[in-house]
Enzyme design. Structure first.
Site, mmCIF file in Angstrom:
data_model
loop_
_atom_site.group_PDB
_atom_site.id
_atom_site.type_symbol
_atom_site.label_atom_id
_atom_site.label_comp_id
_atom_site.label_asym_id
_atom_site.label_seq_id
_atom_site.Cartn_x
_atom_site.Cartn_y
_atom_site.Cartn_z
ATOM 1 N N GLU A 13 -0.696 4.679 4.929
ATOM 2 C CA GLU A 13 -0.753 4.812 3.468
ATOM 3 C C GLU A 13 -2.140 4.469 2.964
ATOM 4 O O GLU A 13 -2.805 3.573 3.479
ATOM 5 C CB GLU A 13 0.273 3.842 2.863
ATOM 6 C CG GLU A 13 0.336 3.807 1.369
ATOM 7 C CD GLU A 13 1.442 2.877 0.876
ATOM 8 O OE1 GLU A 13 2.548 2.908 1.454
ATOM 9 O OE2 GLU A 13 1.196 2.121 -0.070
ATOM 10 N N ASP A 15 -3.586 3.433 -0.750
ATOM 11 C CA ASP A 15 -3.219 3.119 -2.128
ATOM 12 C C ASP A 15 -4.430 3.271 -3.026
ATOM 13 O O ASP A 15 -5.540 2.863 -2.684
ATOM 14 C CB ASP A 15 -2.732 1.665 -2.245
ATOM 15 C CG ASP A 15 -1.371 1.442 -1.629
ATOM 16 O OD1 ASP A 15 -0.686 2.430 -1.329
ATOM 17 O OD2 ASP A 15 -0.999 0.277 -1.455
ATOM 18 N N GLU A 17 -4.573 2.319 -6.927
ATOM 19 C CA GLU A 17 -3.703 1.750 -7.957
ATOM 20 C C GLU A 17 -4.499 1.267 -9.164
ATOM 21 O O GLU A 17 -5.456 0.506 -9.010
ATOM 22 C CB GLU A 17 -2.934 0.553 -7.379
ATOM 23 C CG GLU A 17 -2.108 0.907 -6.167
ATOM 24 C CD GLU A 17 -1.617 -0.309 -5.393
ATOM 25 O OE1 GLU A 17 -0.516 -0.202 -4.810
ATOM 26 O OE2 GLU A 17 -2.312 -1.340 -5.381
ATOM 27 N N GLN A 30 -7.252 -1.039 -7.580
ATOM 28 C CA GLN A 30 -7.124 -1.638 -6.259
ATOM 29 C C GLN A 30 -6.868 -0.527 -5.259
ATOM 30 O O GLN A 30 -6.047 0.356 -5.498
ATOM 31 C CB GLN A 30 -5.974 -2.637 -6.197
ATOM 32 C CG GLN A 30 -5.755 -3.196 -4.804
ATOM 33 C CD GLN A 30 -4.820 -4.377 -4.787
ATOM 34 O OE1 GLN A 30 -5.209 -5.464 -5.156
ATOM 35 N NE2 GLN A 30 -3.589 -4.150 -4.363
ATOM 36 N N ARG A 41 -5.727 -4.598 3.479
ATOM 37 C CA ARG A 41 -7.125 -4.162 3.450
ATOM 38 C C ARG A 41 -7.518 -3.853 2.004
ATOM 39 O O ARG A 41 -8.081 -2.828 1.691
ATOM 40 C CB ARG A 41 -7.312 -2.919 4.309
ATOM 41 C CG ARG A 41 -7.674 -3.130 5.769
ATOM 42 C CD ARG A 41 -6.796 -4.014 6.514
ATOM 43 N NE ARG A 41 -7.248 -4.152 7.914
ATOM 44 C CZ ARG A 41 -6.534 -4.770 8.821
ATOM 45 N NH1 ARG A 41 -5.379 -5.303 8.530
ATOM 46 N NH2 ARG A 41 -7.000 -4.883 10.050
ATOM 47 N N GLU A 42 -7.226 -4.781 1.093
ATOM 48 C CA GLU A 42 -7.415 -4.531 -0.327
ATOM 49 C C GLU A 42 -8.872 -4.688 -0.760
ATOM 50 O O GLU A 42 -9.587 -5.544 -0.261
ATOM 51 C CB GLU A 42 -6.591 -5.505 -1.176
ATOM 52 C CG GLU A 42 -5.106 -5.428 -0.966
ATOM 53 C CD GLU A 42 -4.598 -6.490 -0.006
ATOM 54 O OE1 GLU A 42 -5.411 -7.084 0.739
ATOM 55 O OE2 GLU A 42 -3.378 -6.723 0.003
ATOM 56 N N ASP A 102 4.156 -9.073 -11.799
ATOM 57 C CA ASP A 102 4.219 -10.411 -11.205
ATOM 58 C C ASP A 102 2.935 -10.770 -10.461
ATOM 59 O O ASP A 102 2.711 -11.917 -10.121
ATOM 60 C CB ASP A 102 5.430 -10.543 -10.278
ATOM 61 C CG ASP A 102 5.430 -9.527 -9.152
ATOM 62 O OD1 ASP A 102 4.837 -8.435 -9.304
ATOM 63 O OD2 ASP A 102 6.033 -9.827 -8.103
ATOM 64 N N TRP A 103 2.041 -9.758 -10.211
ATOM 65 C CA TRP A 103 0.795 -10.055 -9.509
ATOM 66 C C TRP A 103 -0.405 -9.229 -9.962
ATOM 67 O O TRP A 103 -1.541 -9.666 -9.850
ATOM 68 C CB TRP A 103 0.961 -9.857 -7.999
ATOM 69 C CG TRP A 103 1.198 -8.417 -7.613
ATOM 70 C CD1 TRP A 103 2.396 -7.778 -7.503
ATOM 71 C CD2 TRP A 103 0.206 -7.433 -7.337
ATOM 72 N NE1 TRP A 103 2.213 -6.471 -7.167
ATOM 73 C CE2 TRP A 103 0.870 -6.228 -7.045
ATOM 74 C CE3 TRP A 103 -1.192 -7.445 -7.285
ATOM 75 C CZ2 TRP A 103 0.207 -5.046 -6.721
ATOM 76 C CZ3 TRP A 103 -1.857 -6.270 -6.963
ATOM 77 C CH2 TRP A 103 -1.156 -5.087 -6.679
ATOM 78 N N GLY A 107 -3.640 -11.295 -12.170
ATOM 79 C CA GLY A 107 -2.877 -12.154 -11.276
ATOM 80 C C GLY A 107 -1.476 -12.448 -11.753
ATOM 81 O O GLY A 107 -0.885 -13.459 -11.385
#
Length: 197
Positions: A13, A15, A17, A30, A41-42, A102-103, A107
């Protein structure tokens, strides 16, 4: 993008985002890379524009040598330094809106205002240049130079792309897993790879 098994536990995948923002603050993006269901691996970047004001073009170059999103490069140099490069499964494209309050936004400090629902994303002029997956191994990860993305020029950043990428790295990156020694006392192998090579 997810593997043939959809969003199953062994997915590959990429991402891309939008994390949202506090009114008047820059939007954040992100990106993350998954292989066989493992991610972590953000990278996070501030955007220099408001993505809600108009349609914008977003592109991904993904070949057997590198994944390039204009703000990020994820290299595959073909040795054991990057055994994490997703190039062994057929890929699909998925898009969704999901609640990550929630994140994601500051944050988790900024919560979704459900009074503003329904939330809509729209797309236009979508196009794909790719190859058909063929078992047992796809021709599209070979180095036959049959397609433009599999020719030498697409294996590396050009000089002007390197300059643009360096500017992004200096000015817009707010989180890079390759610099998070608290989370990764021993950094993943691909962190030693240079996007300039």
């Amino acid at each position: 993008m997810c593997s043939e098994n959809g969003a199953g536990p062994e997915r590959d995948e990429l991402d891309f985002e939008f994390l949202g923002n506090r009114t008047g603050q820059p939007y954040l993006i992100q990106t993350n890379v998954y292989k066989n269901g493992a991610g972590n691996r953000e990278m996070r970047h501030m955007l220099w524009f408001d993505p809600t004001e108009d349609y914008h073009s977003y592109s991904i170059l993904w070949n057997n040598h590198q994944i390039v999103v204009p703000i990020r490069v994820f290299k595959n140099n073909g040795d054991d330094k990057n055994d994490f490069f997703p190039n062994e499964k057929p890929m699909y494209l998925f898009s969704s809106i999901w609640n990550a309050d929630d994140w994601a936004t500051r944050g988790g400090l900024e919560k979704t205002d459900w009074k503003k629902a329904p939330f809509v994303s729209s797309y236009k002029d979508f196009s794909v240049e790719g190859c058909q997956w063929e078992d047992p191994y796809p021709a599209c990860v070979s180095t036959t130079t049959k397609n433009w993305w599999d020719q030498y020029e697409a294996w590396h950043l050009s000089d002007s792309q390197k300059m643009d990428y360096a500017w992004v790295q200096r000015n817009l990156v707010i989180y890079d897993y390759c610099k998070d020694y608290e989370r990764f006392p021993k950094l993943p192998g691909e962190c030693s790879l240079s996007p300039w090579d």
